[in-house]
Design a protein around this motif. Structure first.
Motif, short mmCIF file in Angstrom:
data_model
loop_
_atom_site.label_atom_id
_atom_site.label_comp_id
_atom_site.label_asym_id
_atom_site.label_seq_id
_atom_site.Cartn_x
_atom_site.Cartn_y
_atom_site.Cartn_z
N GLU A 2 10.93 -2.31 2.74
CA GLU A 2 10.06 -1.90 1.63
C GLU A 2 9.94 -0.38 1.61
O GLU A 2 10.00 0.28 2.65
CB GLU A 2 8.65 -2.48 1.81
CG GLU A 2 8.62 -3.98 1.77
CD GLU A 2 7.23 -4.53 2.05
OE1 GLU A 2 6.90 -5.56 1.46
OE2 GLU A 2 6.48 -3.94 2.86
N ILE A 3 9.75 0.15 0.41
CA ILE A 3 9.50 1.58 0.27
C ILE A 3 8.05 1.84 0.63
O ILE A 3 7.14 1.31 0.00
CB ILE A 3 9.80 2.06 -1.17
CG1 ILE A 3 11.26 1.79 -1.53
CG2 ILE A 3 9.46 3.55 -1.31
CD1 ILE A 3 11.58 2.01 -3.01
N ARG A 4 7.84 2.65 1.67
CA ARG A 4 6.48 3.00 2.11
C ARG A 4 6.01 4.27 1.43
O ARG A 4 4.82 4.45 1.20
CB ARG A 4 6.43 3.21 3.63
CG ARG A 4 6.69 2.01 4.46
CD ARG A 4 5.53 1.07 4.51
NE ARG A 4 4.32 1.77 4.90
CZ ARG A 4 3.10 1.35 4.60
NH1 ARG A 4 2.94 0.25 3.91
NH2 ARG A 4 2.05 2.02 4.97
N GLN A 5 6.94 5.18 1.21
CA GLN A 5 6.57 6.45 0.58
C GLN A 5 7.71 6.88 -0.34
O GLN A 5 8.89 6.79 0.03
CB GLN A 5 6.31 7.52 1.62
CG GLN A 5 5.81 8.81 1.01
CD GLN A 5 5.33 9.79 2.07
OE1 GLN A 5 4.93 9.41 3.16
NE2 GLN A 5 5.38 11.06 1.74
N ASP A 23 0.82 -1.21 0.00
CA ASP A 23 0.00 0.00 0.00
C ASP A 23 0.87 1.27 0.00
O ASP A 23 0.48 2.30 0.55
CB ASP A 23 -0.94 0.00 1.19
CG ASP A 23 -0.20 -0.07 2.52
OD1 ASP A 23 1.02 -0.35 2.53
OD2 ASP A 23 -0.84 0.16 3.56
N ALA A 24 2.01 1.20 -0.65
CA ALA A 24 2.95 2.34 -0.68
C ALA A 24 2.31 3.58 -1.30
O ALA A 24 1.48 3.48 -2.21
CB ALA A 24 4.19 1.96 -1.49
N LEU A 25 2.70 4.72 -0.79
CA LEU A 25 2.31 6.00 -1.39
C LEU A 25 3.41 6.41 -2.36
O LEU A 25 4.60 6.37 -2.02
CB LEU A 25 2.16 7.07 -0.31
CG LEU A 25 1.11 6.79 0.75
CD1 LEU A 25 1.15 7.87 1.83
CD2 LEU A 25 -0.27 6.71 0.13
N LEU A 28 14.77 12.42 -4.90
CA LEU A 28 13.79 11.45 -4.42
C LEU A 28 13.80 11.51 -2.90
O LEU A 28 14.86 11.57 -2.28
CB LEU A 28 14.17 10.03 -4.83
CG LEU A 28 14.27 9.70 -6.31
CD1 LEU A 28 14.64 8.24 -6.49
CD2 LEU A 28 12.97 10.01 -7.00
N SER A 29 12.64 11.48 -2.33
CA SER A 29 12.49 11.37 -0.89
C SER A 29 11.86 10.01 -0.63
O SER A 29 10.81 9.70 -1.20
CB SER A 29 11.57 12.50 -0.39
OG SER A 29 11.30 12.33 0.97
N LEU A 30 12.52 9.19 0.18
CA LEU A 30 12.07 7.84 0.44
C LEU A 30 11.86 7.61 1.94
O LEU A 30 12.66 8.07 2.75
CB LEU A 30 13.10 6.81 -0.03
CG LEU A 30 13.50 6.83 -1.49
CD1 LEU A 30 14.66 5.87 -1.71
CD2 LEU A 30 12.33 6.47 -2.37
N VAL A 31 10.81 6.88 2.26
CA VAL A 31 10.61 6.38 3.61
C VAL A 31 10.53 4.86 3.48
O VAL A 31 9.73 4.34 2.69
CB VAL A 31 9.34 6.94 4.27
CG1 VAL A 31 9.13 6.31 5.64
CG2 VAL A 31 9.41 8.45 4.36
N LEU A 32 11.36 4.16 4.24
CA LEU A 32 11.40 2.71 4.20
C LEU A 32 10.88 2.14 5.52
O LEU A 32 11.05 2.76 6.57
CB LEU A 32 12.84 2.21 4.00
CG LEU A 32 13.63 2.81 2.84
CD1 LEU A 32 15.04 2.25 2.83
CD2 LEU A 32 12.94 2.58 1.52
#
Length: 128
Positions: free
Chosen positions: A115-118, A37-39, A103-107
């Motif tokens: 997993e990449i959440r956002q 359900d990643a954004l 790129l801005s990533l939240v894992l």
């Protein structure tokens, strides 16, 4: 905040896998990097949700486009379950098209994998 080298290093590992999947047009591999359900906010006008939407988005990217000059600018961790970072990427193609982005990533750790959440892309420009 005590930042574990493992949690911060995982940002680099995920970015390396993302780059390899993007440049090889591995849509299944790319989608598998993301949470179910990643954004996701790419170049398109609408935010997307989920692996299927991520695969569809990358499937529409021209197959001759490449992610180059990929560099993690900053990585951080919150405990052992979340990490994030800012990544400098230049997308290029053979016709001299180029787009430099951050790129801005939240894992998030899910079991034994990250997993990449956002995911959010922002085009780098000299204009404000």
């Amino acid at each position: 905040m005590n930042q574990s080298k493992h949690e911060v290093g995982v940002v680099h590992e995920v970015v390396e896998r993302w780059t390899a999947a993007f440049n090889s047009r591995d849509l299944k591999g790319m989608a598998a990097l993301f949470a179910p359900d990643a954004l996701f906010q790419g170049f398109g006008p609408e935010p997307l949700v989920g692996r299927d939407a991520v695969a569809e988005y990358y499937g529409a990217v021209p197959n001759y486009r490449r992610a180059e000059d990929v560099s993690v600018l900053h990585a951080w961790a919150i405990g052992q379950e979340a990490a994030g970072g800012f990544v400098d990427v230049t997308f290029r193609d053979p016709a001299d098209w180029e787009a430099r982005v951050y790129l801005s990533l939240v894992l998030q750790r899910t079991g034994d994998r990250w997993e990449i959440r956002q995911y959010h892309v922002s085009r780098v420009s000299n204009e404000h």
